[in-house]
Design a protein around this motif. Structure first.
Motif, PDB file in Angstrom:
ATOM      1  N   SER A 153      20.150  -1.549  -2.316  1.00 58.72           N
ATOM      2  CA  SER A 153      20.717  -2.878  -2.093  1.00 58.72           C
ATOM      3  C   SER A 153      19.935  -3.615  -1.016  1.00 58.72           C
ATOM      4  N   ALA A 154      19.648  -2.910   0.070  1.00 60.09           N
ATOM      5  CA  ALA A 154      18.962  -3.541   1.200  1.00 60.09           C
ATOM      6  C   ALA A 154      17.586  -4.042   0.780  1.00 60.09           C
ATOM      7  N   ALA A 155      16.805  -3.170   0.155  1.00 57.13           N
ATOM      8  CA  ALA A 155      15.439  -3.534  -0.230  1.00 57.13           C
ATOM      9  C   ALA A 155      15.440  -4.740  -1.166  1.00 57.13           C
ATOM     10  N   LEU A 156      16.288  -4.689  -2.189  1.00 59.71           N
ATOM     11  CA  LEU A 156      16.288  -5.776  -3.173  1.00 59.71           C
ATOM     12  C   LEU A 156      16.825  -7.073  -2.571  1.00 59.71           C
ATOM     13  N   ARG A 157      17.801  -6.958  -1.687  1.00 59.47           N
ATOM     14  CA  ARG A 157      18.367  -8.146  -1.044  1.00 59.47           C
ATOM     15  C   ARG A 157      17.295  -8.888  -0.240  1.00 59.47           C
ATOM     16  N   TYR A 158      16.590  -8.165   0.619  1.00 54.53           N
ATOM     17  CA  TYR A 158      15.639  -8.827   1.530  1.00 54.53           C
ATOM     18  C   TYR A 158      14.398  -9.319   0.784  1.00 54.53           C
ATOM     19  N   LEU A 159      13.917  -8.513  -0.159  1.00 51.51           N
ATOM     20  CA  LEU A 159      12.680  -8.893  -0.848  1.00 51.51           C
ATOM     21  C   LEU A 159      12.916 -10.051  -1.822  1.00 51.51           C
ATOM     22  N   ASP A 215       8.736  -7.165   5.700  1.00 48.13           N
ATOM     23  CA  ASP A 215       8.582  -5.900   6.435  1.00 48.13           C
ATOM     24  C   ASP A 215       9.798  -5.002   6.265  1.00 48.13           C
ATOM     25  N   ILE A 216      10.957  -5.571   6.520  1.00 48.59           N
ATOM     26  CA  ILE A 216      12.170  -4.747   6.506  1.00 48.59           C
ATOM     27  C   ILE A 216      12.488  -4.316   5.078  1.00 48.59           C
ATOM     28  N   GLY A 217      12.346  -5.246   4.117  1.00 44.00           N
ATOM     29  CA  GLY A 217      12.603  -4.890   2.719  1.00 44.00           C
ATOM     30  C   GLY A 217      11.722  -3.746   2.253  1.00 44.00           C
ATOM     31  N   THR A 218      10.464  -3.779   2.683  1.00 42.50           N
ATOM     32  CA  THR A 218       9.541  -2.704   2.316  1.00 42.50           C
ATOM     33  C   THR A 218       9.965  -1.385   2.953  1.00 42.50           C
ATOM     34  N   GLU A 219      10.358  -1.464   4.230  1.00 45.24           N
ATOM     35  CA  GLU A 219      10.779  -0.228   4.909  1.00 45.24           C
ATOM     36  C   GLU A 219      12.007   0.377   4.233  1.00 45.24           C
ATOM     37  N   GLU A 220      12.876  -0.471   3.692  1.00 47.73           N
ATOM     38  CA  GLU A 220      14.068   0.061   3.017  1.00 47.73           C
ATOM     39  C   GLU A 220      13.675   0.953   1.831  1.00 47.73           C
ATOM     40  N   ILE A 223       0.868  -1.175   0.000  1.00 43.90           N
ATOM     41  CA  ILE A 223       0.000   0.000   0.000  1.00 43.90           C
ATOM     42  C   ILE A 223       0.902   1.220   0.000  1.00 43.90           C
ATOM     43  N   TYR A 224       0.750   2.048  -1.019  1.00 42.76           N
ATOM     44  CA  TYR A 224       1.609   3.230  -1.104  1.00 42.76           C
ATOM     45  C   TYR A 224       0.917   4.424  -0.480  1.00 42.76           C
ATOM     46  N   GLU A 225       1.563   4.974   0.535  1.00 40.55           N
ATOM     47  CA  GLU A 225       1.065   6.208   1.124  1.00 40.55           C
ATOM     48  C   GLU A 225       1.946   7.333   0.622  1.00 40.55           C
ATOM     49  N   LYS A 226       1.296   8.382   0.138  1.00 41.38           N
ATOM     50  CA  LYS A 226       2.051   9.452  -0.492  1.00 41.38           C
ATOM     51  C   LYS A 226       2.646  10.391   0.548  1.00 41.38           C
ATOM     52  N   LYS A 227       3.405   9.819   1.470  1.00 43.67           N
ATOM     53  CA  LYS A 227       4.167  10.651   2.403  1.00 43.67           C
ATOM     54  C   LYS A 227       5.383   9.867   2.863  1.00 43.67           C
ATOM     55  N   LEU A 228       6.372  10.607   3.339  1.00 44.11           N
ATOM     56  CA  LEU A 228       7.606   9.955   3.742  1.00 44.11           C
ATOM     57  C   LEU A 228       7.447   9.290   5.107  1.00 44.11           C
ATOM     58  N   GLN A 229       8.289   8.292   5.364  1.00 42.03           N
ATOM     59  CA  GLN A 229       8.245   7.606   6.651  1.00 42.03           C
ATOM     60  C   GLN A 229       8.598   8.560   7.790  1.00 42.03           C
ATOM     61  N   TYR A 230       9.485   9.485   7.503  1.00 42.70           N
ATOM     62  CA  TYR A 230       9.948  10.456   8.498  1.00 42.70           C
ATOM     63  C   TYR A 230      10.209  11.753   7.737  1.00 42.70           C
ATOM     64  N   PRO A 231       9.856  12.897   8.331  1.00 39.47           N
ATOM     65  CA  PRO A 231      10.014  14.148   7.574  1.00 39.47           C
ATOM     66  C   PRO A 231      11.462  14.422   7.170  1.00 39.47           C
ATOM     67  N   VAL A 232      11.609  14.973   5.985  1.00 38.61           N
ATOM     68  CA  VAL A 232      12.934  15.354   5.496  1.00 38.61           C
ATOM     69  C   VAL A 232      12.939  16.853   5.268  1.00 38.61           C
ATOM     70  N   ARG A 233      13.748  17.542   6.033  1.00 38.56           N
ATOM     71  CA  ARG A 233      13.882  18.978   5.843  1.00 38.56           C
ATOM     72  C   ARG A 233      15.356  19.271   5.614  1.00 38.56           C
ATOM     73  N   VAL A 234      15.604  20.140   4.646  1.00 38.76           N
ATOM     74  CA  VAL A 234      16.981  20.506   4.335  1.00 38.76           C
ATOM     75  C   VAL A 234      17.091  22.004   4.521  1.00 38.76           C
ATOM     76  N   SER A 235      17.962  22.450   5.427  1.00 38.30           N
ATOM     77  CA  SER A 235      17.994  23.880   5.714  1.00 38.30           C
ATOM     78  C   SER A 235      19.191  24.593   5.109  1.00 38.30           C
ATOM     79  N   LYS A 236      20.150  23.829   4.589  1.00 39.29           N
ATOM     80  CA  LYS A 236      21.371  24.465   4.080  1.00 39.29           C
ATOM     81  C   LYS A 236      21.569  24.083   2.620  1.00 39.29           C
ATOM     82  N   CYS A 237      21.845  25.077   1.780  1.00 39.93           N
ATOM     83  CA  CYS A 237      22.126  24.781   0.370  1.00 39.93           C
ATOM     84  C   CYS A 237      23.542  24.208   0.271  1.00 39.93           C
ATOM     85  N   ASP A 238      23.628  22.901   0.165  1.00 42.36           N
ATOM     86  CA  ASP A 238      24.921  22.233   0.207  1.00 42.36           C
ATOM     87  C   ASP A 238      24.928  21.050  -0.763  1.00 42.36           C
ATOM     88  N   PRO A 239      25.049  21.333  -2.073  1.00 39.29           N
ATOM     89  CA  PRO A 239      25.017  20.233  -3.058  1.00 39.29           C
ATOM     90  C   PRO A 239      26.103  19.180  -2.824  1.00 39.29           C
TER      91      PRO A 239
END
Lengths: 192, 78
Positions: free
Chosen positions: A40-46, A62-67, A6-22
């Motif tokens: 690598s992790a996702a494909l390995r476990y799944l 579970d873990i492969g999906t979380e990756e 089930i795809y939820e259109k939000k990230l698992q944990y918020p990602v905020r970037v405050s500094k312009c640092d390419p």
């Protein structure tokens, strides 16, 4: 075996970037398409889960999906750090090589530009060998997060990276538990 | 050595041989031993973080929380 995502259109944990640092994007890409990265992790476990004893299939799913959820977080960080960068800024960040091949797109390669390869992962078909590889992979990913955290002073990125690092700790723990479950597999006492 | 054991430190310190001819000043090395290594199997009846805090920290269990970077490094850190 039936798997439903089930795809939820939000990230698992918020990602905020405050500094312009390419430059940081170049380091983060290690966890995107590197040997010990989230792809690598996702494909390995799944993939390993098809041939592992029933009791631990669910864990690998579970873990492969979380990756993949982690992969999205890394992608978001890289995208935010590079989307507004000019070719000059990308060049200054050491990303000219990336730019000439991929423009502003992301790609699965490591921090040194080596493209992702299936030789990074293994499925040996031996449950103990596979789980020990998984434990090692989690510890290596944890170390990679440490070294990336050491290379940035953006508190918002560090916050997300610390979360990802902790998840490696938890995943390693759960793979170690899976090994314990398999040790007891045919014995009479099954009390987990 | 203290006999009263608090939460054990997740950091181990080591030093390597430093020659008087080495070009850079010596550095104390340390590495992390996360809690999953010391306690590789969850037991029942453990303390939990509050739900919101657990979501932020990445684990429900204080005994499996491994902060990084530590506030200070080299043994005292947690």
């Amino acid at each position: 075996m039936k798997a439903i995502w089930i795809y939820e259109k939000k990230l698992q944990y918020p990602v905020r970037v405050s500094k312009c640092d390419p430059k940081l994007a170049k380091m983060l890409i290690e966890q995107y398409g590197g040997a010990d990265g989230e792809l690598s992790a996702a494909l390995r476990y799944l993939n390993q889960r098809y041939s592992i004893p029933d009791k631990v299939i669910g864990l690998l799913t579970d873990i492969g999906t979380e990756e993949f959820a982690h992969l999205e977080m890394i992608a978001t960080m890289v995208y935010k750090l590079t989307k507004d960068a000019t070719p000059e800024q990308l060049r200054a960040a050491g990303l000219a090589d990336h730019y000439v091949n991929h423009g502003h797109a992301l790609f699965y390669h490591d921090a040194a530009g080596n493209p992702w390869t299936a030789t990074y992962i293994q499925a040996k078909g031996d449950p103990i060998a596979d789980l020990y590889e998984d434990i090692a992979a989690e510890e290596k990913a944890r170390a990679t997060y440490q070294w990336i955290i050491d290379n940035t002073d953006d508190p918002d990125i560090v916050d997300s990276l610390r979360f990802l690092r902790e998840r490696e700790v938890v995943h390693s723990l759960r793979f170690r538990e899976a090994v314990e479950i398999l040790k007891e597999y045919n014995s009479t006492k099954k009390m987990f | 050595m203290s006999t009263v054991e608090k939460t054990p430190s997740q950091w181990r310190v080591y030093r390597s041989y430093h020659s008087p001819f080495d070009p850079c000043s010596p550095r104390t090395r340390y590495f992390n031993v996360p809690p999953n290594v010391l306690q590789p199997f969850q037991t029942s009846a453990r303390k939990q973080f509050a739900p919101h805090e657990a979501l932020r920290k990445g684990t429900l269990w204080p005994e499996y929380y491994s902060p990084y970077p530590p506030e200070t490094r080299g043994g005292e850190a947690e």
